[in-house]
Each structure stands twice: as C-alpha cells, then as structure tokens.
Write an enzyme that holds these catalytic residues in place. Structure first.
Site, PDB file in Angstrom:
ATOM      1  CG  ASP A   1       2.368  -8.006  -1.866  1.00 56.47           C
ATOM      2  OD1 ASP A   1       3.452  -7.909  -1.277  1.00 56.47           O
ATOM      3  OD2 ASP A   1       1.632  -9.009  -1.781  1.00 56.47           O
TER       4      ASP A   1
ATOM      5  CG  HIS B   1       6.470  -5.843  -1.282  1.00 65.25           C
ATOM      6  ND1 HIS B   1       5.719  -6.897  -0.800  1.00 65.25           N
ATOM      7  CD2 HIS B   1       7.451  -5.634  -0.369  1.00 65.25           C
ATOM      8  CE1 HIS B   1       6.218  -7.300   0.361  1.00 65.25           C
ATOM      9  NE2 HIS B   1       7.255  -6.555   0.640  1.00 65.25           N
TER      10      HIS B   1
ATOM     11  CD  GLU C   1       5.492  -4.119   1.996  1.00 60.96           C
ATOM     12  OE1 GLU C   1       5.672  -4.911   2.938  1.00 60.96           O
ATOM     13  OE2 GLU C   1       6.274  -3.166   1.754  1.00 60.96           O
TER      14      GLU C   1
ATOM     15  CG  ASP D   1       9.892   0.462   2.969  1.00 62.77           C
ATOM     16  OD1 ASP D   1       8.894   1.091   3.376  1.00 62.77           O
ATOM     17  OD2 ASP D   1       9.859  -0.745   2.646  1.00 62.77           O
TER      18      ASP D   1
ATOM     19  CD  GLU E   1       8.572   0.232  -0.364  1.00 66.93           C
ATOM     20  OE1 GLU E   1       7.960  -0.829  -0.100  1.00 66.93           O
ATOM     21  OE2 GLU E   1       9.729   0.252  -0.839  1.00 66.93           O
TER      22      GLU E   1
ATOM     23  CE  LYS F   1      12.210  -2.798   4.706  1.00 68.71           C
ATOM     24  NZ  LYS F   1      10.882  -2.725   4.073  1.00 68.71           N
TER      25      LYS F   1
END
Length: 470
Positions: free
Chosen positions: A353, A380, A330, A275, A301, A221
C-alpha cells in the site's frame, strides 16, 4: 541553484463516499474516503513544490494531519538537493526522531504520516528532474536505487549487495520492458463492482460494465454472511464466465495459459478474488473460505489480523489443498511485517500500500524482498489517490526490480480521480496507462477547488451540510 525548504501546508480533505456505499466491506461499513494531504515549498528563482498524502476513511484524519505537521517541521531550512542525494538516508533521518519514534515505532499514525512526507519529497524530487516518479526511479543505477531504499531491519532477508545484484541482473531488459508496458499498459483488476453495500442489481450491472471495459480480474468483498457471499459470487461468476459479455471481437483469454495457471480462471479466462478485510479469527477464516470454494477464488485477501504472520501461514497451509491462495499487505504496517510473511511462506500475493508503508523508500524495500522470494506484487489501491500512486510503484517493480508482470495485477477502483491534476487512466484492454507527463511527479497534486470544497470541517461542501460529524 541553491534552494531551501521554507514552508509547508497540510489539508484534511474528506469525501462523503459513505452516502453511496462506496468502499464498504465486512470490517469498514462506513467509509468517507479521506486524504491527509501536504504540500512542501522551497524558495529560489525557480522554486520547487512537492505534494504528498496518506489515506484514511474519515474520522481521525485530523490526527494524521497533526502528525504530518510535526514531522514536516524537520524539513524547514533544508536544502532539497541534500535530501535527494540518498533518499534512503533521508527516510532514516525522518523516521529516527527518538521522541516521535516512541509513539510508533514505525507503525500507526506516525508511520503513515511519515509516508505522506516521504511521498511529498519524492514528488518534489521527480518534478525537479522533469520526470514522472516511476521514470525517475527506473533510470537510477542499481546502486542509486538501493541508496534510496529503507534497509534497516531487513538485511536478514536481503542484503544491499544482494539487492544490487538482483537489480543488475534486470538491467539489460529495462528499455525493452519500458517500451512493452507503454504499448500494452499495466494489468489491472477491478473492485468497484464488489462492495458489500451494493444491491445484487448494482453488482451485476457494474460487473457487466467492467467486463465490457476489458477487465478480466475481479474482486468482491466477503465475510458478513456466507449465503449472501455465495449468491453475489455466483452472480459475478455467471457474468465474467459468459462469453456474451466480452467486448466486441474478444475471445477472452486461455485459462490454461502460464499467466493464469493457479488462478482458478473460468472458461473466458476471468479470475475472481475475495477480500474479508480482517474480520475472522484463523479457524473461522479457514472454514468460511472453504465454503466459498464453489465460486473458485484465486485468493482470499486479509483473512485475519494484518500483523498475524503465523495466522496467515496457517490459513495458507489449510487452503492450499482447495486451490485457494492467500494475499495481504494493505494494512501491513511496515517492511518487517512483509519480511516475515515471506520468510514463513505465509502469502501467495504481496499487496503493498503506497500510504500504509512510509512512502516510496519503504515500498522499494518490499519490492526488492518480493523479487528475491518470488512473490508477485499486486498493490492495494482504490480509496482516494491510491490508484494515482500505485501505478508508479508497479511500473518500478516491472521495469527495474522483478522484471515481470505476467501474474501481477494492480487494483483499480473508479472513484474520485477527477480531483487530481494528473488522474490515472485505463485503456480499452482493462490496463493502466503509463503516466507520461514530465511535470506530474508522483501524480498526486490535487485540484485547489477540490481542497476548497472538501476540506474538513470548513470546506464549502461540509459548511453547506453544517459540518455534520462523519
């Protein structure tokens, strides 16, 4: 044998993952992984049951449960076999109530609630046929699969006839692909080491554990602080690129192989993804990600708002000279968003997702479009229940739709699997095992004890903590 749907029950189930920092990212700094869960029951000598859910991160889960209740009332007294005949028509019927549609349409709370109900019906369908969900779908004829798909609003991207032709072109190799994936497993990547709330020491430890477990795709992240992101990225890179951390006997993978081309793989064949979870405006995303070129990510992402189609296209165009791709999905709230992302070449990777889209029938429409446009599907997962769900969807994509898993990887997060009767699992090569129990349906049935313990606000865990507001 005639049966009728006679009742259903919903449960607001929440897990206190915010206490450990699991799931933390630049946008979602406080995550209590939650399931808005439904079970649907029939009468009859051999009654059927179907379980479904959608995923949230805590507050608001009760609102989704209320929406599920309103939608599920439409199922009472319906013959499930009538619903199973054309799951595409069933999906249209569930989503077409004019008054409920007004509070969408086909987005937001009402849409993810429809996903829980649709997923529960698919679970019941698979159980009724004695097959895992993926097997139920891949055994369908092309015409049956298309009839099970939500097609409204996407025929400018793919027609029913095109979809049938696409599926027929893949039919000859289905049995071979099924055998292959059962033997090898489905490729996975790991996010568990990359949460923003983890210390550098925990990131390093979990990355080493993931490499030793056979993973070679990793995600972290980013988006709060560039110096911190670079530091954490270099920590991860220093581990995944170092052969000493590979499992015994492993030489890694060839970074120049066809499967890894364009992924910025390091010397051991390891791939890093990043992400941002939607935190940036478009110009900010471009400049921020350029500064992370040093850690060689395959893609960024969710670099901006999930429904900003042209924003994603601009970011992709700007980052392409730097060798960094764009992935999203997602939070893409319906098939039309995916349609537009593909039509304007805004993404390199499609991330469906299982709960944001309104169930299996809508997911099938995105898989078909992605196959036509040649965009790899890397779903995801994580959260609670999502890994259990999406292995089925990736198997459908590989065996029946796209016919390839060369560049595809499916997210794996090692949280909360113990709460399910049929938890997903990973083999020694860092790949998902194929669900094989004929009784498991869509693999989402939750242990009754888990529901009793974590139901909000009166489950035993929350009662013990005095139901403190999440």
């Amino acid at each position: 044998m005639s049966r009728r749907i006679t009742r259903f029950e919903t449960h607001d189930v929440r897990f206190p993952t915010s206490l450990s920092g699991d799931g933390t990212d630049a946008m979602n700094t406080e995550c209590d992984y939650s399931s808005a869960y439904i079970s649907i029951f029939t009468d009859g000598e051999s009654p059927l049951v179907g379980h479904g859910m959608t995923f949230t991160i805590g507050r608001g889960n009760e609102i989704v449960c209320q929406a599920i209740t309103v939608l599920a009332k439409k199922l009472i007294d319906r013959d499930p076999e009538d619903l199973f005949k054309s799951m595409g028509k069933t999906w249209d019927w569930l989503s077409s109530d004019p008054q409920l549609r007004w509070i969408g349409p086909e987005k937001g709370v009402i849409h993810i609630a429809a996903g829980a109900v649709n997923n529960a019906l698919w679970d019941m369908f698979a159980r009724a046929r004695g097959k895992p969900l993926w097997k139920l779908v891949v055994d369908m004829t092309p015409e049956e699969l298309v009839d099970a798909t939500a097609f409204r609003y996407i025929t400018d991207a793919i027609t029913r006839d095109e979809a049938i032709a696409l599926l027929k072109a893949k039919e000859a190799g289905k049995k071979e692909r099924e055998t292959t994936v059962k033997e090898l497993g489905y490729p996975a990547y790991v996010t568990s080491a990359g949460w923003l709330g983890y210390s550098d020491e925990k990131v390093a430890r979990l990355t080493k554990e993931a490499v030793a477990a056979g993973f070679n795709h990793f995600k972290m992240k980013v988006g709060v602080d560039i110096e911190s992101d670079l530091r954490r990225g270099l920590i991860i890179r220093s581990i995944i690129d170092d052969p000493q951390h590979l499992p015994p006997g492993s030489k890694g993978r060839d970074p120049n192989s066809r499967e890894l081309q364009g992924k910025n793989a390091g010397p051991t064949g390891a791939v890093l993804m990043i992400d941002a979870n939607q935190v940036w405006d478009v110009p900010q995303a471009i400049e921020y990600v350029k500064k992370l070129e040093r850690i060689k990510p395959w893609f960024i992402e969710e670099p901006t708002a999930p429904d900003d189609i042209l924003g994603h296209a601009a970011i992709r165009k700007a980052l392409k000279p730097h060798g960094i791709g764009v992935a999203t999905g997602e939070h893409a709230h319906n098939r039309m968003v995916f349609k537009q992302l593909m039509q304007v070449d805004a993404i390199d990777v499609c991330q469906i997702d299982s709960c944001r889209l309104a169930g299996v029938s809508e997911v099938l429409s995105v898989l078909l479009m992605a196959a036509k446009f040649g965009v790899p599907v890397c779903p995801h997962a994580g959260g609670v229940g999502l890994c259990e769900y999406v292995i089925h969807l990736s198997l459908i994509d590989y065996i029946a739709v796209s016919g390839t898993m060369d560049r595809n990887v499916l997210e794996f997060v090692d949280h909360l699997h113990e709460h399910f009767l049929y938890p997903c699992s990973i083999n020694s090569k860092g790949r998902y095992n194929v669900p094989s129990n004929p009784a498991e349906g869509y693999s989402i049935e939750m242990h009754k004890q888990s529901i009793a313990e974590y139901e909000w606000p009166n489950g035993s865990y929350w009662a013990k903590t005095k139901g403190s507001e999440l």
